[in-house]
Every structure is written in structure tokens, then in C-alpha cells.
Design a protein around this motif. Structure first.
Motif, PDB file in Angstrom:
ATOM      1  N   LEU A 204       0.850  -1.165   0.096  1.00 35.59           N
ATOM      2  CA  LEU A 204       0.061  -0.037   0.027  1.00 35.59           C
ATOM      3  C   LEU A 204       0.936   1.283   0.093  1.00 35.59           C
ATOM      4  O   LEU A 204       0.694   2.158  -0.673  1.00 35.59           O
ATOM      5  N   GLY A 205       1.956   1.163   0.786  1.00 33.17           N
ATOM      6  CA  GLY A 205       2.844   2.347   1.032  1.00 33.17           C
ATOM      7  C   GLY A 205       3.364   2.764  -0.413  1.00 33.17           C
ATOM      8  O   GLY A 205       3.608   3.959  -0.819  1.00 33.17           O
ATOM      9  N   VAL A 206       4.095   1.730  -1.181  1.00 33.64           N
ATOM     10  CA  VAL A 206       4.488   1.876  -2.520  1.00 33.64           C
ATOM     11  C   VAL A 206       3.560   2.553  -3.514  1.00 33.64           C
ATOM     12  O   VAL A 206       3.825   3.362  -4.181  1.00 33.64           O
ATOM     13  N   ALA A 207       2.355   1.783  -3.404  1.00 30.73           N
ATOM     14  CA  ALA A 207       1.257   2.412  -4.536  1.00 30.73           C
ATOM     15  C   ALA A 207       0.874   3.853  -4.107  1.00 30.73           C
ATOM     16  O   ALA A 207       0.613   4.442  -5.017  1.00 30.73           O
ATOM     17  N   VAL A 208       0.834   4.166  -2.965  1.00 32.22           N
ATOM     18  CA  VAL A 208       0.531   5.413  -2.462  1.00 32.22           C
ATOM     19  C   VAL A 208       1.603   6.449  -2.798  1.00 32.22           C
ATOM     20  O   VAL A 208       1.350   7.679  -3.489  1.00 32.22           O
ATOM     21  N   GLU A 209       2.871   5.829  -2.602  1.00 29.45           N
ATOM     22  CA  GLU A 209       3.676   7.089  -3.124  1.00 29.45           C
ATOM     23  C   GLU A 209       3.959   7.040  -4.815  1.00 29.45           C
ATOM     24  O   GLU A 209       4.060   8.130  -5.430  1.00 29.45           O
ATOM     25  N   GLN A 210       3.393   6.084  -5.431  1.00 29.32           N
ATOM     26  CA  GLN A 210       3.385   6.034  -6.821  1.00 29.32           C
ATOM     27  C   GLN A 210       2.153   6.988  -7.389  1.00 29.32           C
ATOM     28  O   GLN A 210       2.387   7.877  -8.219  1.00 29.32           O
ATOM     29  N   LEU A 211       0.997   7.001  -6.545  1.00 30.80           N
ATOM     30  CA  LEU A 211      -0.128   7.747  -6.842  1.00 30.80           C
ATOM     31  C   LEU A 211       0.323   9.376  -6.549  1.00 30.80           C
ATOM     32  O   LEU A 211      -0.172  10.099  -7.449  1.00 30.80           O
ATOM     33  N   ASP A 212       1.102   9.473  -5.592  1.00 29.13           N
ATOM     34  CA  ASP A 212       1.448  10.971  -5.252  1.00 29.13           C
ATOM     35  C   ASP A 212       2.412  11.305  -6.402  1.00 29.13           C
ATOM     36  O   ASP A 212       2.668  12.796  -6.326  1.00 29.13           O
ATOM     37  N   GLY A 213       2.622  10.547  -7.368  1.00 21.66           N
ATOM     38  CA  GLY A 213       3.623  11.024  -8.349  1.00 21.66           C
ATOM     39  C   GLY A 213       5.334  11.137  -8.128  1.00 21.66           C
ATOM     40  O   GLY A 213       6.101  11.588  -8.727  1.00 21.66           O
ATOM     41  N   THR A 214       5.575  10.121  -7.129  1.00 19.58           N
ATOM     42  CA  THR A 214       6.900  10.079  -6.757  1.00 19.58           C
ATOM     43  C   THR A 214       7.686   9.250  -7.985  1.00 19.58           C
ATOM     44  O   THR A 214       8.865   9.608  -8.216  1.00 19.58           O
ATOM     45  N   LEU A 215       7.080   8.148  -8.336  1.00 22.50           N
ATOM     46  CA  LEU A 215       7.849   7.479  -9.369  1.00 22.50           C
ATOM     47  C   LEU A 215       8.024   8.426 -10.668  1.00 22.50           C
ATOM     48  O   LEU A 215       8.862   8.230 -11.333  1.00 22.50           O
ATOM     49  N   ALA A 216       6.949   8.995 -11.129  1.00 24.22           N
ATOM     50  CA  ALA A 216       6.860   9.861 -12.400  1.00 24.22           C
ATOM     51  C   ALA A 216       7.856  10.989 -12.099  1.00 24.22           C
ATOM     52  O   ALA A 216       8.572  11.231 -12.972  1.00 24.22           O
ATOM     53  N   ALA A 217       8.074  11.501 -10.896  1.00 20.04           N
ATOM     54  CA  ALA A 217       9.211  12.424 -10.810  1.00 20.04           C
ATOM     55  C   ALA A 217      10.566  11.703 -10.821  1.00 20.04           C
ATOM     56  O   ALA A 217      11.585  12.470 -11.581  1.00 20.04           O
ATOM     57  N   TRP A 218      10.612  10.798 -10.443  1.00 16.64           N
ATOM     58  CA  TRP A 218      12.091  10.128 -10.479  1.00 16.64           C
ATOM     59  C   TRP A 218      12.387   9.815 -11.819  1.00 16.64           C
ATOM     60  O   TRP A 218      13.346   9.876 -12.510  1.00 16.64           O
ATOM     61  N   ILE A 219      11.248   9.126 -12.724  1.00 19.28           N
ATOM     62  CA  ILE A 219      11.470   8.907 -14.204  1.00 19.28           C
ATOM     63  C   ILE A 219      11.826  10.199 -14.953  1.00 19.28           C
ATOM     64  O   ILE A 219      12.527  10.234 -15.696  1.00 19.28           O
ATOM     65  N   ARG A 220      11.253  11.299 -14.641  1.00 18.80           N
ATOM     66  CA  ARG A 220      11.543  12.660 -15.237  1.00 18.80           C
ATOM     67  C   ARG A 220      12.837  13.005 -14.920  1.00 18.80           C
ATOM     68  O   ARG A 220      13.417  13.564 -15.834  1.00 18.80           O
ATOM     69  N   ARG A 221      13.393  13.032 -13.866  1.00 19.43           N
ATOM     70  CA  ARG A 221      14.662  13.545 -13.501  1.00 19.43           C
ATOM     71  C   ARG A 221      15.709  12.511 -14.139  1.00 19.43           C
ATOM     72  O   ARG A 221      16.901  12.860 -14.708  1.00 19.43           O
ATOM     73  N   LEU A 222      15.536  11.068 -14.162  1.00 21.75           N
ATOM     74  CA  LEU A 222      16.277  10.382 -14.798  1.00 21.75           C
ATOM     75  C   LEU A 222      16.351  10.540 -16.456  1.00 21.75           C
ATOM     76  O   LEU A 222      17.508  10.676 -16.855  1.00 21.75           O
ATOM     77  N   ARG A 223      15.297  10.810 -16.931  1.00 21.43           N
ATOM     78  CA  ARG A 223      15.181  11.104 -18.265  1.00 21.43           C
ATOM     79  C   ARG A 223      15.873  12.619 -18.607  1.00 21.43           C
ATOM     80  O   ARG A 223      16.921  12.662 -19.620  1.00 21.43           O
ATOM     81  N   GLU A 224      15.851  13.304 -17.692  1.00 23.72           N
ATOM     82  CA  GLU A 224      16.527  14.706 -18.006  1.00 23.72           C
ATOM     83  C   GLU A 224      18.224  14.410 -17.919  1.00 23.72           C
ATOM     84  O   GLU A 224      19.101  14.907 -18.663  1.00 23.72           O
ATOM     85  N   GLU A 225      18.779  13.752 -16.966  1.00 25.40           N
ATOM     86  CA  GLU A 225      19.887  13.038 -16.699  1.00 25.40           C
ATOM     87  C   GLU A 225      20.560  12.568 -17.958  1.00 25.40           C
ATOM     88  O   GLU A 225      21.771  12.853 -18.498  1.00 25.40           O
ATOM     89  N   LEU A 226      19.699  11.609 -18.286  1.00 23.67           N
ATOM     90  CA  LEU A 226      19.958  10.952 -19.546  1.00 23.67           C
ATOM     91  C   LEU A 226      20.180  11.910 -20.965  1.00 23.67           C
ATOM     92  O   LEU A 226      21.159  11.672 -21.796  1.00 23.67           O
ATOM     93  N   LEU A 227      19.153  12.795 -20.950  1.00 21.91           N
ATOM     94  CA  LEU A 227      19.237  13.769 -22.173  1.00 21.91           C
ATOM     95  C   LEU A 227      20.311  14.496 -21.930  1.00 21.91           C
ATOM     96  O   LEU A 227      21.126  15.001 -23.189  1.00 21.91           O
ATOM     97  N   THR A 228      20.833  14.802 -20.900  1.00 23.71           N
ATOM     98  CA  THR A 228      22.060  15.753 -20.447  1.00 23.71           C
ATOM     99  C   THR A 228      23.377  14.995 -20.986  1.00 23.71           C
ATOM    100  O   THR A 228      24.155  15.733 -21.554  1.00 23.71           O
ATOM    101  N   MET A 229      23.237  13.746 -20.746  1.00 21.63           N
ATOM    102  CA  MET A 229      24.301  12.916 -20.951  1.00 21.63           C
ATOM    103  C   MET A 229      24.769  12.708 -22.491  1.00 21.63           C
ATOM    104  O   MET A 229      25.700  12.560 -22.888  1.00 21.63           O
ATOM    105  N   VAL A 230      23.587  12.495 -23.077  1.00 25.02           N
ATOM    106  CA  VAL A 230      23.474  12.366 -24.735  1.00 25.02           C
ATOM    107  C   VAL A 230      23.813  13.737 -25.487  1.00 25.02           C
ATOM    108  O   VAL A 230      24.612  13.520 -26.443  1.00 25.02           O
ATOM    109  N   ALA A 231      23.411  14.628 -24.785  1.00 22.79           N
ATOM    110  CA  ALA A 231      23.655  15.926 -25.674  1.00 22.79           C
ATOM    111  C   ALA A 231      25.250  16.413 -25.694  1.00 22.79           C
ATOM    112  O   ALA A 231      26.132  16.049 -25.222  1.00 22.79           O
TER     113      ALA A 231
END
Length: 195
Positions: free
Chosen positions: A168-195
Motif C-alpha cells: 500500500l505504501g509503495v502504491a500511494v507513493e506512486q499515486l502521489d507522483g513520486t515514481l513519475a518525478a523520479w522518471i522525469r529526473r532520470l530522463r533529464e539526466e540521460l538527455l544531458t549525458m547524450v547531448a
């Protein structure tokens, strides 16, 4: 193989058309678990939610539901328009889009929790013009209307199916947007590395 591809493409196209068409419908469903309980809830979502329920609702005020305050609770009765018979005393929770779960106009009808009264109220709402919601359709609309992202939509089912506090705790964090925010940060880091 060409005919298989044509069939697949046609069915995919039909699914897209159905998805677009259905998001314009006003939908309704029982939102509480089946069985006997103190309270039953029927959720109605879509452009016609307010006028549809207004045609069934008898309260002390003559002010139409569309003109009543957002996020308010209204007390009254649901009346069968064909017979004039009161079906139940209810509370209506009014949520005007985009400030609702689906980002559409939503009304939750809270009634007594017996299965007969809940089914009868749903029948009246459906016979007044709403369509029975498909399983998960309220969450699908929240996603399609930009209210939640895909990870949050997946979290909803994880919350419902959680079999322990950790899950339940993991799912609630995911619903709060924690996973999406982590994915966005990771994406930005990868784009910075590729650029």
C-alpha cells in the motif's frame, strides 16, 4: 498476413474511435463494494452529470445543481420522475471539472447502502441518459484528461489490490507522483549525458 494486419489496424482504429466517443458520454457506476453497508455511492461523471442528476433530485433549494457551490454537499431525495416516488434520502457531493478525479463534472450520490436501493438509484441514473461505466473507466478518463499520468493510473489498481501495508505504501507513493518525478529526473539526466 496482409489481411491479418488490416484486421488488426481496423480493430485498433475502432478502439480509438470508441475511446474518443466514450469520453464524451456521461458515465455512472456503483462506487462501493457489493453487499450491505451503511452507505452506498453511485458516481456520475461527464458533461451531463449535473443536469442528469438534477432531474432526479429534490432538495429544499430550487437552485439548479450547476449553480450550486463546487465541492459542496447537498441533502435531498432522489425521486423517480415517472412515478413521483421517493427512492431514498441522499447526499450529493458536487465536484465541477476540472477539479474532480476525472477532470469532468462529477456527482457522487451517497445513499443508504442496501443493494436494492443502490441498484435502483443506478437504474434511474442510467435510464436518465448516463451510460454504465466500464471497469476502470473513471481512472481512464482521469488519465485521458491529463489529471493523472500512466504511473498514477497504474497505482490506483495497486492500491485497490494491495495485500499489505508495504505494498500500500509503495502504491500511494506512486499515486502521489513520486515514481513519475523520479522518471522525469532520470530522463533529464540521460538527455544531458547524450547531448
Amino acid at each position: 498476413s496482409d489481411s491479418y494486419g488490416a484486421v488488426w489496424m481496423e480493430s485498433a482504429h475502432e478502439r480509438i474511435v470508441r475511446c474518443i466517443m466514450f469520453t464524451e458520454d456521461t458515465i455512472a457506476a456503483i462506487a462501493t463494494a457489493p453487499g450491505v453497508g451503511g452507505v452506498g455511492i453511485i458516481r456520475v461523471s461527464g458533461a451531463k452529470a449535473f443536469p442528469l442528476v438534477d432531474a432526479l433530485f429534490a432538495g429544499k433549494s430550487a437552485v439548479p445543481l450547476t449553480e450550486r457551490p463546487n465541492r459542496s454537499i447537498q441533502y435531498g431525495r432522489i425521486v423517480d420522475p415517472k412515478t413521483g416516488r421517493t427512492v431514498d434520502e441522499v447526499l450529493l457531493l458536487l465536484m465541477k471539472g476540472p477539479h474532480s478525479y476525472t477532470a469532468e463534472d462529477v456527482i457522487e450520490i451517497q445513499c443508504h447502502g442496501g443493494p436494492v436501493v443502490v441498484r435502483e438509484l443506478l437504474r434511474l441514473v442510467l435510464s436518465s441518459g448516463a451510460r454504465l461505466a466500464e471497469p476502470g473507466e473513471f481512472t481512464k478518463r482521469a488519465f485521458l484528461n491529463g489529471r493523472i499520468d500512466l504511473t498514477q493510473a497504474e497505482a490506483v489498481i495497486d492500491i485497490i489490490e494491495a495485500n499489505g501495508e508495504a505494498a500500500l505504501g509503495v502504491a500511494v507513493e506512486q499515486l502521489d507522483g513520486t515514481l513519475a518525478a523520479w522518471i522525469r529526473r532520470l530522463r533529464e539526466e540521460l538527455l544531458t549525458m547524450v547531448a
